[in-house]
Motif scaffolding. Structure first.
Motif, PDB file in Angstrom:
ATOM      1  N   THR A  65      12.546  72.727  35.251  1.00 30.97           N
ATOM      2  CA  THR A  65      12.608  73.588  36.427  1.00 30.97           C
ATOM      3  C   THR A  65      13.083  74.993  36.041  1.00 30.97           C
ATOM      4  O   THR A  65      12.547  75.993  36.525  1.00 30.97           O
ATOM      5  N   ALA A  66      14.073  75.071  35.168  1.00 30.92           N
ATOM      6  CA  ALA A  66      14.585  76.373  34.737  1.00 30.92           C
ATOM      7  C   ALA A  66      13.501  77.194  34.059  1.00 30.92           C
ATOM      8  O   ALA A  66      13.371  78.405  34.295  1.00 30.92           O
ATOM      9  N   VAL A  67      12.696  76.551  33.225  1.00 33.01           N
ATOM     10  CA  VAL A  67      11.612  77.265  32.541  1.00 33.01           C
ATOM     11  C   VAL A  67      10.566  77.718  33.549  1.00 33.01           C
ATOM     12  O   VAL A  67      10.080  78.866  33.482  1.00 33.01           O
ATOM     13  N   ALA A  68      10.223  76.862  34.503  1.00 25.05           N
ATOM     14  CA  ALA A  68       9.231  77.237  35.517  1.00 25.05           C
ATOM     15  C   ALA A  68       9.742  78.388  36.373  1.00 25.05           C
ATOM     16  O   ALA A  68       8.996  79.323  36.711  1.00 25.05           O
ATOM     17  N   TRP A  69      11.005  78.335  36.751  1.00 27.86           N
ATOM     18  CA  TRP A  69      11.624  79.391  37.550  1.00 27.86           C
ATOM     19  C   TRP A  69      11.567  80.720  36.824  1.00 27.86           C
ATOM     20  O   TRP A  69      11.148  81.733  37.374  1.00 27.86           O
TER      21      TRP A  69
END
Length: 276
Positions: free
Chosen positions: A74-78
């Motif tokens: 999720t952090a990478v997608a964000w």
């Protein structure tokens, strides 16, 4: 700024841009905020276009929806969505603690030109993780018990500065009182603090090499939260990484030695050959 991230819906981020040159993204640690980099940004501004941002649920960035997984994917997608909205492609990424772990994942995902990780989280044993969590939780509990006026008053005394900041800084007496007060408020008010620590209990937070991206690992020799012996585990996993030790620095070396940290960042984020 608000942007759309695949699978996450609208995402709002608080950020600051300064300087000129190649883009360099700055990511803070758990319980911190983008102002963690305030001591080094002015020193970088003549050489790099810095983008310091608050991660979701920290500083001035709203937390993600509770239904969104609190994981590194999720952090990478964000961050991928944020960088696209900013029109920034493959910046240098510098991260501290949690931000350092995220920076390594951005490097694996091909989203970073280089990665500089200051005391990256996630390379601990179970006992070391429990130790780090106990220190973080105790610090947060302490500042949440203090009325704001008392915290401000105590931050101006040497003994209290050592008690309040000694966990994180190798040199707690260094730096403006206002910086310590802002850091303590950020820790107190971090809405994503508990959820982030829960997510950090996952058994494997990082694995694999980053063969095509320059990686620099930086560790303070006096880090009490994440002991510097953890750096050897990062090097074992990423053999090409360069390891730099910062003498007398604690877990937040940007406060202890901003000049030294700036030099390390500039050396680790060289300009592209065609732009030199």
């Amino acid at each position: 700024m608000t942007c759309q991230a695949a699978g996450l819906g609208p995402v709002t981020v608080a950020y600051e841009q300064q300087g000129a040159g190649e883009p360099l993204v700055l990511l803070h640690g758990v319980g911190h905020h983008r102002q963690a980099w305030d001591a080094v940004v002015p020193l970088l501004a003549d050489h790099r276009h810095t983008i310091a941002m608050d991660l979701p649920g920290f500083g001035e960035s709203p937390d993600l929806d509770p239904t969104v997984p609190r994981d590194l994917r999720t952090a990478v997608a964000w961050l991928s969505a944020v960088l696209a909205e900013l029109g920034v492609e493959r910046p240098h990424v510098v991260g501290h603690s949690l931000g350092g772990l995220i920076a390594l994942h951005l490097g694996q995902a091909g989203l970073a030109r280089s990665v500089t990780a200051l005391a990256p989280a996630g390379f601990w044993t179970d006992a070391e993780r429990r130790h780090a969590y106990a220190m973080l939780a105790a610090a947060r509990h302490s500042v949440r018990l203090l009325p704001d006026t008392a915290m401000v008053r105590l931050a101006h005394t040497a003994a209290a500065r050592t008690a309040l900041a000694g966990t994180f800084f190798g040199l707690p007496d260094r730096g403006p009182h206002e910086t310590l007060i802002a850091d303590l408020r950020a820790l107190r008010d971090a809405t994503a603090f508990s959820a982030t620590l829960r997510a950090g209990r996952a058994p494997c937070l990082y694995s694999g090499d980053i063969p095509d991206v320059p990686v620099t690992i930086v560790w303070g020799t006096c880090d009490r939260v994440l002991p510097p012996r953890q750096a050897a585990r990062v090097q074992a996993m990423i053999p090409g990484a360069r390891l730099i030790q910062l003498p007398d620095c604690g877990h937040v070396p940007m406060n202890d030695a901003p000049d030294l940290v700036t030099r390390v960042i500039l050396e680790a984020t060289p300009s592209a050959p065609e732009e030199q």
